[in-house]
Write an enzyme that holds these catalytic residues in place. Structure first.
Site, short mmCIF file in Angstrom:
data_model
loop_
_atom_site.label_atom_id
_atom_site.label_comp_id
_atom_site.label_asym_id
_atom_site.label_seq_id
_atom_site.Cartn_x
_atom_site.Cartn_y
_atom_site.Cartn_z
N ALA A 1 1.06 -1.36 0.32
CA ALA A 1 0.14 -0.57 0.26
C ALA A 1 1.55 1.30 0.42
O ALA A 1 2.10 1.35 1.04
CB ALA A 1 -0.97 -0.09 1.21
N LYS A 2 0.40 2.15 -0.34
CA LYS A 2 0.87 3.92 -0.13
C LYS A 2 0.15 4.67 -0.35
O LYS A 2 -1.40 4.95 -0.64
CB LYS A 2 2.53 3.87 -1.40
CG LYS A 2 3.23 4.60 -1.23
CD LYS A 2 3.93 5.02 -0.79
CE LYS A 2 5.55 4.38 -0.72
NZ LYS A 2 6.14 3.87 -0.24
N GLY A 3 0.34 6.13 0.45
CA GLY A 3 -0.39 7.00 0.21
C GLY A 3 0.45 8.37 0.53
O GLY A 3 1.32 8.73 0.49
#
Ligand code: GLU
Length: 415
Positions: free
Chosen positions: A99-101
């Site tokens: 995931a990334k954000g």
């Protein structure tokens, strides 16, 4: 970056003949969260910020990956970086997905108090989309242990008091007092140098006496320089958004860090080097090039100037497809990002385990384990490259994709 990661994936899937169903699954991200949230600034006015969290895949375990605060954060960047995290954790053999954000902003434009309110309100907006067994964020570009502490505190404070301590572990890369891991601060740079040691042993090219250049002087750039100096290499140039510094006799990373900390995290104006033309940076004569800033930095425009023996990708996605083709044609080795910078997420895994077990680990133990894990991944990448007659980036993808494919084959698809 999204274009780059998808091209890399398609190419690897073709070479290894990835199962068509698994290929379809991995071509898409599982969940994409976009939140708009208001924050009162120091001047009393209200600003609305946009935050992202993209969860690509969780076949191997909870989603894992950093949060970055940067003007370039958008849905495409978050997608690409989330996908790279899935490959990175699979390659390292960690029980995590990807995931990334982050938030689209320039943190230098906000006070510490504003950044705290922005971070807490972002955490609140993400709500139950993150969690210690669901999705565990970590530091990335322009985020640090302090920001992780605010996230941990906000997340756990908004849950039932009986779950407070378990919920503090919603993030890794925390300060030591908040359950952080000794050595997590240096894990990525330490890992970059571990991969360079493996490369050096394989190629019989001692690091001692080598000259290197670093783009980006944040956490990864500084710690990579720090550990490469211990191997007897010399840092001759550093570039960030504020300046490009050069000193043929060597730049002291400790003095540069002290200068940068006192100068709003900018390297310009450092007395221990001269400023040079930023355009001439990549073509400086040296042995090792370490991109440790943003994506798409080594491109068809500048790759031809690189005469180094090896590019160690401390950043995520620093080399685009055209740039990579030129480096390969010129015989420059590339230690691909999903291997080279995986020390960060490996360190995060140890922090998570330490928290789950309510233990406190010593830095020396952590660094030995980290080095062993990344060395094993390097060996697998080299042997798979020989097996498939492909470059290291493709073999890193193949190792990662094989793991994911096996998991899907064993577990099947619900219902
Ligand atoms: N942001 C780091 C990366 O890109 C670390 C992620 C983590 O520890 O979860 O790999």
């Amino acid at each position: 970056m999204y274009d780059v990661v998808m091209k890399q994936f398609e190419h690897a899937a073709d070479i290894m003949n990835l199962d068509p169903g698994v290929r379809k699954i991995l071509s898409k991200t599982n969940t994409e969260i976009v939140v708009h949230f208001p924050v009162r600034l120091d001047n009393g006015k209200i600003e609305v910020f946009t935050g992202y969290r993209v969860q690509h895949n969780n076949a191997l375990g909870p989603y894992k990956g950093g949060l970055r605060y940067h003007a370039t954060v958008d849905i495409d960047a978050a997608r690409a970086l989330a996908i790279w995290m899935t490959w990175k954790t699979a390659l390292a053999g960690l029980p995590y997905g990807g995931a990334k954000g982050g938030i689209q902003l320039n943190p230098k434009e906000y006070s510490k108090n504003e950044l705290e309110r922005i971070t807490r309100r972002f955490t609140y907006a993400l709500g139950d989309n993150i969690g210690p067994d669901l999705d565990i964020p970590a530091p990335d570009v322009n985020t640090n242990a302090q920001i992780m502490a605010w996230i941990a505190d906000t997340f756990s404070s908004t849950k039932s008091p009986s779950t407070r301590f378990a919920n503090l572990h919603v993030v890794t890369g925390k300060p030591m007092g908040a359950g952080g891991l000794a050595g997590r601060d240096r894990a990525t740079g330490f890992g970059v140098v571990s991969t360079l040691k493996s490369w050096s042993a394989l190629k019989k090219q001692p690091l001692k006496g080598m000259r290197f250049i670093v783009q980006g002087f944040g956490n990864v750039g500084y710690w990579t320089a720090h550990f490469l100096l211990k191997e007897g290499a010399t840092l001759i140039a550093v570039q960030d958004a504020s300046a490009t510094l050069y000193n043929e006799k060597g730049i002291d990373p400790e003095a540069l860090l002290a200068h940068s900390d006192a100068n709003g995290r900018n390297i310009n104006g450092f007395a221990g080097a001269q400023e040079m033309d930023p355009k001439a940076f990549w073509s400086l004569k040296c042995d090792i090039v370490v991109p440790a800033a943003l994506g798409n930095q080594i491109t068809e425009e500048n790759a031809g100037g690189i005469t180094a023996k090896v590019v160690a990708e401390g950043a995520n996605g620093p080399t685009n497809i055209g740039g990579e083709a030129i480096l390969r044609k010129n015989g420059v080795d590339i230690i691909p990002d999903i291997l080279c910078n995986s020390g960060g997420v490996i360190g995060s895994y140890y922090e998570w385990l330490q928290n789950k077990r309510s233990e406190i680990w010593k830095i020396d133990e952590v660094l030995v384990m980290l080095h062993d894990k990344i060395e094993t991944a390097f060996e697998q990448v080299v042997s798979t490259a020989n097996e498939f007659k492909v470059d290291w980036r493709m073999s890193a993808y193949i190792v990662a994709l094989r793991r994911l494919e096996t998991t899907y084959m064993e577990r099947g698809i619900f219902p």
